[in-house]
Design an enzyme around this catalytic site. Structure first.
Site, mmCIF file in Angstrom:
data_model
loop_
_atom_site.group_PDB
_atom_site.id
_atom_site.type_symbol
_atom_site.label_atom_id
_atom_site.label_comp_id
_atom_site.label_asym_id
_atom_site.label_seq_id
_atom_site.Cartn_x
_atom_site.Cartn_y
_atom_site.Cartn_z
ATOM 1 N N GLU A 71 0.304 23.413 -24.551
ATOM 2 C CA GLU A 71 -0.940 24.008 -25.020
ATOM 3 C C GLU A 71 -0.858 25.536 -24.880
ATOM 4 O OE1 GLU A 71 -3.324 23.122 -26.713
ATOM 5 O OE2 GLU A 71 -4.800 24.712 -26.398
ATOM 6 N N TYR A 72 -0.281 25.981 -23.742
ATOM 7 C CA TYR A 72 -0.088 27.413 -23.528
ATOM 8 C C TYR A 72 0.757 27.989 -24.684
ATOM 9 C CZ TYR A 72 1.364 31.792 -21.400
ATOM 10 O OH TYR A 72 1.608 33.117 -21.172
ATOM 11 N N GLU A 122 5.463 39.937 7.241
ATOM 12 C CA GLU A 122 5.733 39.399 5.897
ATOM 13 C C GLU A 122 7.225 39.112 5.776
ATOM 14 O OE1 GLU A 122 4.809 42.525 3.070
ATOM 15 O OE2 GLU A 122 3.078 43.040 4.278
ATOM 16 N N LYS A 139 10.819 39.422 4.318
ATOM 17 C CA LYS A 139 11.471 40.488 3.565
ATOM 18 C C LYS A 139 12.227 39.818 2.421
ATOM 19 C CE LYS A 139 14.291 44.604 4.201
ATOM 20 N NZ LYS A 139 15.276 44.416 3.151
ATOM 21 N N ASP A 152 14.494 39.149 -0.727
ATOM 22 C CA ASP A 152 15.766 39.733 -1.116
ATOM 23 C C ASP A 152 15.817 39.839 -2.638
ATOM 24 O OD1 ASP A 152 18.134 40.885 -0.664
ATOM 25 O OD2 ASP A 152 19.200 39.062 -0.100
ATOM 26 N N GLU A 158 8.378 43.318 -4.799
ATOM 27 C CA GLU A 158 9.754 42.896 -4.970
ATOM 28 C C GLU A 158 9.840 41.912 -6.133
ATOM 29 O OE1 GLU A 158 11.620 44.445 -2.774
ATOM 30 O OE2 GLU A 158 13.505 43.317 -2.578
ATOM 31 N N TYR A 188 3.711 43.957 -2.301
ATOM 32 C CA TYR A 188 3.635 44.184 -0.860
ATOM 33 C C TYR A 188 2.995 45.504 -0.431
ATOM 34 C CZ TYR A 188 8.294 46.340 -1.547
ATOM 35 O OH TYR A 188 9.346 47.084 -1.983
ATOM 36 N N LYS A 197 4.366 45.554 9.736
ATOM 37 C CA LYS A 197 3.679 46.804 9.397
ATOM 38 C C LYS A 197 2.437 46.936 10.273
ATOM 39 C CE LYS A 197 5.196 46.116 4.653
ATOM 40 N NZ LYS A 197 4.843 45.649 3.319
ATOM 41 N N LYS A 237 16.019 42.081 10.753
ATOM 42 C CA LYS A 237 16.934 41.379 9.860
ATOM 43 C C LYS A 237 17.430 40.082 10.488
ATOM 44 C CE LYS A 237 18.329 43.294 6.436
ATOM 45 N NZ LYS A 237 19.011 44.551 6.126
ATOM 46 N N CYS A 289 50.612 13.453 -2.822
ATOM 47 C CA CYS A 289 49.725 13.469 -1.661
ATOM 48 C C CYS A 289 50.425 14.112 -0.468
ATOM 49 C CB CYS A 289 49.311 12.040 -1.340
ATOM 50 S SG CYS A 289 48.445 11.906 0.226
ATOM 51 N N CYS A 331 51.011 10.926 2.134
ATOM 52 C CA CYS A 331 51.875 9.765 1.852
ATOM 53 C C CYS A 331 52.798 9.990 0.663
ATOM 54 C CB CYS A 331 51.027 8.525 1.619
ATOM 55 S SG CYS A 331 50.155 8.552 0.041
ATOM 56 N N CYS A 335 44.611 10.989 -4.281
ATOM 57 C CA CYS A 335 45.881 10.368 -3.910
ATOM 58 C C CYS A 335 45.825 8.937 -4.414
ATOM 59 C CB CYS A 335 46.037 10.395 -2.393
ATOM 60 S SG CYS A 335 47.198 9.154 -1.789
ATOM 61 N N CYS A 352 48.322 4.999 2.168
ATOM 62 C CA CYS A 352 48.186 6.403 2.582
ATOM 63 C C CYS A 352 47.569 6.457 3.976
ATOM 64 C CB CYS A 352 47.336 7.169 1.583
ATOM 65 S SG CYS A 352 47.026 8.865 2.118
HETATM 66 S S1 IVH Z 1 7.614 47.528 2.538
HETATM 67 C C1 IVH Z 1 7.537 51.898 3.225
HETATM 68 N N1 IVH Z 1 7.572 44.893 2.422
HETATM 69 O O1 IVH Z 1 12.944 46.037 1.572
HETATM 70 C C2 IVH Z 1 7.565 50.446 3.050
HETATM 71 N N2 IVH Z 1 9.512 46.018 1.681
HETATM 72 O O2 IVH Z 1 14.329 48.662 3.027
HETATM 73 C C3 IVH Z 1 8.687 50.008 2.217
HETATM 74 N N3 IVH Z 1 11.270 44.559 0.810
HETATM 75 O O3 IVH Z 1 13.553 48.311 -0.828
HETATM 76 C C4 IVH Z 1 8.725 48.648 1.774
HETATM 77 N N4 IVH Z 1 10.180 42.677 1.119
HETATM 78 O O4 IVH Z 1 12.171 46.413 -1.674
HETATM 79 C C5 IVH Z 1 8.285 46.015 2.202
HETATM 80 N N5 IVH Z 1 7.402 42.579 2.350
HETATM 81 C C6 IVH Z 1 8.097 43.699 2.122
HETATM 82 C C7 IVH Z 1 9.378 43.659 1.557
HETATM 83 C C8 IVH Z 1 10.068 44.859 1.356
HETATM 84 C C9 IVH Z 1 11.300 43.234 0.682
HETATM 85 C C10 IVH Z 1 12.354 45.490 0.441
HETATM 86 C C11 IVH Z 1 11.881 46.669 -0.361
HETATM 87 C C12 IVH Z 1 12.672 47.856 0.128
HETATM 88 C C13 IVH Z 1 13.438 47.312 1.275
HETATM 89 C C14 IVH Z 1 13.186 48.174 2.494
#
Ligand code: IVH
Length: 705
Positions: A46-47, A139, A141, A143, A199, A251, A320, A344, A438, A441, A456, A462
């Site tokens: 539908e969309y 939050e 992070k 990737d 992100e 974010y 934060k 990290k 093999c 064997c 094998c 074997c």
């Molecule tokens: S805050 C000043 N929040 O991590 C605040 N960054 O090295 C800067 N990233 O390149 C970012 N998840 O793209 C913030 N929940 C999150 C994030 C986030 C991923 C990435 C961001 C930045 C790198 C920071």
């Protein structure tokens, strides 16, 4: 509020203008429901109809095109190159922490600085308590790729990459195609100029799908979802980006100008995120406000557990300071704020040396190349081996002894070689050859047409296959012979004390006692355990035979269906495929197995040795099973449960008539997912298989108790 369409000279027809406007409003609403709230209201078809109608009207009336049209989500004309754009406010990066201690240091720096600044302001109430109650927002992070989105009067006008933090690239056409990026904001109090940062990432399921498609076309797969997201955003043709299933999670905000009089902009980070959500952005569901640094560490531990079950990749946690006033007091140092830090996770990818390659022969003769590595700490453990799967993978990687390779170990997944660092390849390396005979064997190695795996052809001549089949027979979920571990099986075969599982029932205590690390007592214990294990269940016995692709669940279904071994031996493919969980391929493997005389003899001998089970009633022609509430329902269990073990959960489900299988497919009715559910959860989500948590599972048991 929708933007009024400017009535142009060429399109005068008010009904067209009205329809375009109505379609846009409706599509914006569905985009929001689908991408930001994960709660679609209408079917995709539908969309698509609504979108196609709008595309048609815009094509007929080009003067009605506008920057916020939902049709821009499918991409526009290719660009020649990306334009450089300077950020009005620099896009900063984050300092990193790798341990609870480093987090404590960060917290101390924050508190000391806040204390000092308050002292400077000659205030007396710099109490410790004030700062023990310091709030942080935690939050994941993500990737992916950082992006800055500029909205003017609530309309997306520009999307820019982070670039070097000062200048980025204009990727407006591409960001417009990202579902969860609103082209037009919803809700109230939207500043006339607003920069939203976040992100852009590729969910794990989309990444797996795109790589599968690439491999099928012999294209190079992406190394990881981040790489795939970056590659997708860097397309000059936004129609390609549109096909790539990207997501955006907001974010923070950057520039905020033109707030209406009388409107208070939120003064904490948490409230800003909630506001962004109100305006139509996806924000991270795992976001939490906590008090004090210990709660930050607890959040980290909790999310580490959940990490594999998340549908997207994260590489750490961002903390934060919640109050914007305190963020302002703390300020920035070089290129990072003092009020935030990224904790990290241990790296999941590391580099190491490939020392050698061995070919292992499995129970069914499958030959698996295994890489021996210079030990490397990755994903929280030391890894010294990695599977290379099969020769297709060997060809794709072209890893050679002496190469520097990138190893990835994510969660509980076995370590993988991701790629070779070609720039570090030493001279005179040689490509890897798959053996033609093999390694154990020396029987010829064969490949069944249509299969990737090389095998094998030696069967039970074997030594490797004999050892593996005995290990399987004795294992916990098969005959469950206590004390007969892998090492002991290897010794028994190497010393020529046994040649097959039947020989287990003729073991000589003295011979066993003479083996390394054995003695009279342990030999006697082993014989007693073998005796005890003779009484088993038909399902376990079928499983212990090691028929290809017949796992525990299939063995249980076979046992339930036939009720005795003779009926199974006399069965045919047409009958087998009627059984739950058995398709033509598995049926073929079963028939191949039972039609071999050597296997029939083996089964006969085992029964003669006294292997037995209490009689089970076949359910193939009774209606008994239909009375159970979960008959014809297929469940998969993944991740950890707290109140009961996975095996207990499985038994309970089976007692209610359900089939419990090991992998998620279209046929799965429910996935029960606990923390750490990983790829099964991702798969279930991609196939829209309903997911139950432990509480819902317990409620189900309660219901039928
Ligand atoms: S805050 C000043 N929040 O991590 C605040 N960054 O090295 C800067 N990233 O390149 C970012 N998840 O793209 C913030 N929940 C999150 C994030 C986030 C991923 C990435 C961001 C930045 C790198 C920071």
């Amino acid at each position: 509020m929708s933007q009024e369409l400017k009535q142009s000279s060429s399109t005068q027809d008010p009904s067209v203008i009205h329809e375009v406007q109505a379609l846009r409003d409706e599509l914006h609403r569905h985009n929001h429901l689908y991408y930001a709230l994960d709660n679609p209201e209408i079917p995709d078809a539908e969309y698509d109809r609504l979108l196609r109608r709008l595309q048609q009207l815009e094509a007929e009336n080009p003067d009605l095109l506008s920057a916020d049209s939902p049709t821009l989500k499918v991409g526009s004309a290719p660009l020649d190159a990306f334009t450089q754009v300077a950020h009005k406010l620099p896009m900063l990066s984050l300092d990193n922490a790798f341990s609870d201690d480093e987090m404590a240091d960060f917290n101390k720096r924050v508190i000391d600085r806040l204390n000092n600044s308050i002292k400077n302001e000659a205030s007396e109430n710099t109490t410790k308590e004030l700062f023990e109650s310091l709030e942080y927002v935690c939050e994941p992070k993500l990737d992916g790729i950082a992006v800055s989105l500029i909205y003017e009067d609530g309309i997306l006008v520009m999307g820019v990459t982070r670039g070097d933090g000062t200048t980025g690239e204009d990727i407006t056409a591409n960001v417009r195609t990202v579902g969860s990026i609103p082209l037009r904001l919803t809700g109230n109090d939207i500043p006339s100029e607003l920069e939203v940062r976040g992100e852009i990432y590729m969910p794990k399921a989309a990444f797996e799908k795109i790589n599968k498609a690439a491999l099928a076309k012999d294209d190079k797969p992406f190394v990881n979802p981040r790489n795939a997201a970056a590659g997708s955003l860097r397309q000059l043709d936004s129609k390609i980006t549109a096909k790539r299933s990207l997501e955006m999670c907001a974010y923070s905000v950057g520039i905020v100008e033109g707030i209406k009089d009388g409107v208070d902009f939120p003064q904490t980070h948490e409230k800003i995120l909630l506001k962004l959500s109100e305006w139509g952005f996806r924000i991270n569901q795992e976001m939490r406000r906590v008090t004090g640094i210990d709660a930050c560490d607890a959040y980290y531990n909790n999310l580490s557990e959940k990490r594999d079950a998340l549908p997207y990749e994260i590489d750490g946690i961002v903390y934060k300071v919640n109050a914007i006033s305190l963020q302002k007091t703390l300020g920035f140092i070089s290129r990072a704020p003092r009020w935030a830090i990224a904790r990290k996770f241990p790296a999941q990818e590391e580099m190491t040396q490939l020392l050698g390659i061995e070919f292992q022969v499995g129970r069914t003769g499958a030959i698996t190349p295994v890489a021996r590595l210079e030990p490397v700490f990755v994903g929280g453990v030391t890894v010294s081996n990695a599977t290379l799967h099969n020769q297709d993978e060997v060809k794709r990687l072209d890893a050679r002894v002496g190469d520097t390779v990138i190893i990835r170990r994510a969660g509980d997944v076995i370590p993988q070689i991701v790629s070779v660092v070609l720039s570090r390849r030493p001279e005179h390396t040689v490509p890897l050859n798959f053996p033609e005979s093999c390694p154990v064997c020396e029987s010829p190695v064969v490949q069944v047409p249509g299969e990737v795996v090389m095998r094998c052809s030696g069967g039970l001549i074997c030594g490797a296959q004999v050892k593996e089949s005995i290990k399987h027979y004795a294992s916990r979920k098969a005959m469950d012979i206590d004390g007969l571990g892998d090492k002991l099986v290897e010794q028994l075969v190497d010393e020529k004390i046994i040649k097959s599982v039947v020989d287990l029932y003729h073991l000589d205590v003295d011979k066993v006692a003479s083996l390394e690390r054995m003695g009279k007592k342990s030999a006697e214990n082993l014989l007693a355990a073998i005796e005890v294990s003779k009484t088993t269940s038909l399902a376990r016995f079928i499983y212990s035979l090691g028929i290809r692709e017949v796992g525990e669940a299939t063995a249980r279904n076979l046992s339930q269906y036939f009720g005795d071994i003779d009926s199974l031996l006399a069965s045919d493919e047409e009958t087998l495929i009627l059984i739950n969980d058995i398709g033509p391929i598995v049926a073929r493997f079963i028939i191949d197995f039972v039609s071999q005389e050597s296997n029939q003899l083996l089964i006969k001998q085992l029964l003669e040795q006294g292997v037995n089970w209490p009689e089970a009633k076949a359910q193939n022609n009774t209606d008994d099973s239909n009375e159970l509430p979960l008959v014809n329902k297929t469940y998969v269990l993944s991740g950890s449960l707290f109140g009961l073990t996975r095996d207990q959960a499985k038994e309970k489900l089976q007692a209610l008539g359900a089939t419990v299988t090991g992998s998620v497919s279209k046929k799965t009715d429910y996935l029960v997912a606990g923390p750490g559910a990983g790829s099964k959860l991702t798969k279930a989500e991609s196939l829209s298989v309903p997911v139950l948590d432990e509480e819902q599972l317990l409620a189900l048991f309660e219901q039928y108790a």
